[in-house]
Design an enzyme around this catalytic site. Structure first.
Site, PDB file in Angstrom:
ATOM      1  N   GLU A 311       0.883  -1.156   0.000  1.00 27.83           N
ATOM      2  CA  GLU A 311       0.000   0.000   0.000  1.00 27.83           C
ATOM      3  C   GLU A 311       0.926   1.212   0.000  1.00 27.83           C
ATOM      4  OE1 GLU A 311      -1.200   3.045   0.524  1.00 27.83           O
ATOM      5  OE2 GLU A 311      -2.084   2.793   2.514  1.00 27.83           O
ATOM      6  N   HIS A 463      -8.897   8.286   3.099  1.00 32.32           N
ATOM      7  CA  HIS A 463      -7.943   9.173   3.787  1.00 32.32           C
ATOM      8  C   HIS A 463      -7.057   9.933   2.807  1.00 32.32           C
ATOM      9  CE1 HIS A 463      -5.079   5.890   3.077  1.00 32.32           C
ATOM     10  NE2 HIS A 463      -4.118   6.720   3.411  1.00 32.32           N
TER      11      HIS A 463
END
Length: 521
Positions: A311, A463
């Site tokens: 990620e 986010h």
């Protein structure tokens, strides 16, 4: 001893003795209060006088060895941090809770002098010899008895250094390496070199719990990775997986639960220590090996891996510059036909009109309760603004600036210049360009289930939010008009984790050519 012999002694032994004095005289924090002493002996005296605790006496009464002493010190510091009412008198009674717990081998206070300045195996008279010699170096008159004491001190110092070296090796092997090989420690020679343990701000920021809580609670992000694994267990069965930037280990555990043969989890932040605990708590420690370090420097115990998961995405996809490291890992270890997860990424922009947002974030400073606050506008028009965009503020169809195929893209391709053309279907006022990215997980096996998500304003918020580049002046457009320009994005020369963006465009009405520079940070 004559003057020549004294000079010879000083030449041969000054380094060791000076090192002893330097270590013994460094600032020492009390085990339970905020008192700081200038030397270990002063700290021991403070413990006795202020807290009625004789550390040396307690250590000897418990029969502690070198590592037992380390556990005692770290246990006391840990308990004092948790509970301000903690009493040192309870240490001996609770010995069974900490004496064999290797968690207390990890220093609570960095470079803690108390960890290596006390040897509970020594006789008291030898301790006194250390104090006397340390206090009087440079003015000693040595006879045969003095020589014996010095030889004893030298042996003690050598043993202490060896024990402390063993301790550091043991902590590294026990908590960081497992069966894998971590990056070699650089030589201490040369003032310009840094130790592996030293983290820059980037890695330090990922040691904090808050950032991982934010990412784990981002359901779009976390559930997309989960679905990538759980919806494709047949594909991941018996695969070797490398997790680059493993953080708390959630992706590694998804992989292990999906049938991966083994997972190698790499991170250069101290969060990897917490990740190892989490994995052990969930019974997956036999399937996941943690390796601390940067992928550019570490070694793996295998030649190739079948899957690389990471990620790595930042704001506007490429902020943070982490994908360069993922590419390095890919080029070093991904087997032919191996899979990158995710496999594809696109960067997109669209026109934005949002008078209320501009007023709230920018024009607000024109008049604050009757005062001129315009200096607070700062670099608003020079920075990419990371914020949630109102879906209704998007006034054009999106255009793709960059497509990344992650199993072939190279680092130079991450810097790009792309022409764009945005068409308006109604009269509008263009305030800026809103950017985001889309992610896909695709597999060579056609029976596998692909997974994708978007960080656009129209999608479920993440986010990453969106990144808006606000124009110096809004542009009024009519239906059918086109806003054309070029979008130049590349790593900052000053800070490779930041992005420098240059947007050059032609005003639809005046045909005037304008250029505006931004930083994504």
């Amino acid at each position: 001893m004559n003057s020549r012999e004294l000079e010879d002694f000083e030449d041969e032994n000054d380094h060791d003795v000076d090192e002893w004095i330097e270590e013994d005289s460094s600032a020492v924090l009390c085990l339970v209060c905020s008192e700081t002493c200038h030397a270990v002996q002063d700290a021991l005296k403070h413990l006795i006088e202020a807290h009625q605790f004789d550390l040396v006496k307690v250590g000897k009464s418990l029969g502690l060895d070198f590592y037992g002493g380390i556990r005692l010190v770290n246990y006391a510091r840990t308990q004092a941090k948790k509970d301000s009412s903690f009493l040192l008198a309870s240490v001996a009674a609770s010995v069974s809770t900490w004496i064999k717990d290797d968690a207390y081998l990890i220093p609570v206070v960095e470079n803690d002098p108390l960890l290596y300045a006390i040897d509970f195996d020594d006789e008291e008279d030898e301790d006194n010899d250390v104090k006397q010699v340390s206090a009087g170096v440079g003015k000693i008159s040595l006879d045969s008895e003095d020589k014996k004491k010095i030889q004893s001190l030298e042996r003690q110092l050598a043993d202490l250094k060896a024990a402390f070296s063993d301790y550091k090796d043991m902590v590294r092997k026990t908590f960081l390496e497992d069966s894998a090989v971590s990056a070699p420690l650089p030589s201490a020679e040369g003032s310009g070199q840094k130790e592996t343990w030293e983290m820059d701000y980037y890695f330090g920021s990922y040691a904090e719990t808050e950032i991982h809580e934010t990412m784990l609670k981002d359901v779009v992000r976390t559930e997309s990775y989960r679905d990538c694994f759980y919806l494709n267990k047949d594909f991941f069965k018996d695969k070797i997986v490398l997790d680059v930037g493993c953080g708390t280990g959630i992706l590694s555990m998804f992989a292990a639960k999906s049938g991966a043969k083994h997972v190698y989890a790499v991170d250069n932040s101290t969060i990897i220590l917490r990740a190892k605990e989490i994995v052990k708590q969930n019974g997956l420690d036999s399937k996941i090996t943690f390796i601390r370090g940067e992928v550019e420097n570490i070694s793996l115990p295998v030649d190739t891996v079948d899957v690389i998961v990471s990620e790595w995405m930042g704001y506007f996809l490429l902020f943070e510059g982490m994908f360069d490291s993922v590419i390095t890992a890919r080029d070093r270890w991904l087997a032919p036909g191996g899979v990158m997860a995710p496999s594809h990424a696109d960067i997109l922009i669209a026109g934005l009109e949002d008078e209320d947002w501009i007023n709230d974030k920018f024009h607000f400073w024109n008049d604050v309760y009757g005062f001129d606050y315009t200096s607070m506008k700062g670099t608003f028009l020079e920075d990419g603004q990371v914020d949630f965009a109102n879906p209704k503020s998007i006034i054009t169809e999106p255009v793709i600036l960059k497509k990344l195929v992650l199993d072939t893209v190279t680092p130079p391709e991450l810097d790009f210049v792309t022409p764009f053309s945005l068409k308006f279907t109604k009269a509008s006022r263009l305030h800026g360009l809103c950017g985001w990215f889309d992610i896909r997980f695709e597999f060579p096996d056609k029976t596998a289930t692909p997974v994708h998500f978007s960080t656009s304003a129209a999608a479920t918020p993440t986010h990453w939010k969106q990144t808006t580049f606000v124009l110096d002046e809004p542009v009024d457009v009519v239906a059918g008009s086109v806003f054309e320009g070029t979008f130049d994005c590349r790593k900052s020369k000053e800070n490779a984790r930041e992005l420098e963006v240059v947007i050059a465009y032609t005003h639809p009405a005046t045909q005037q050519r304008k250029t505006q520079k931004f930083t994504v940070r």
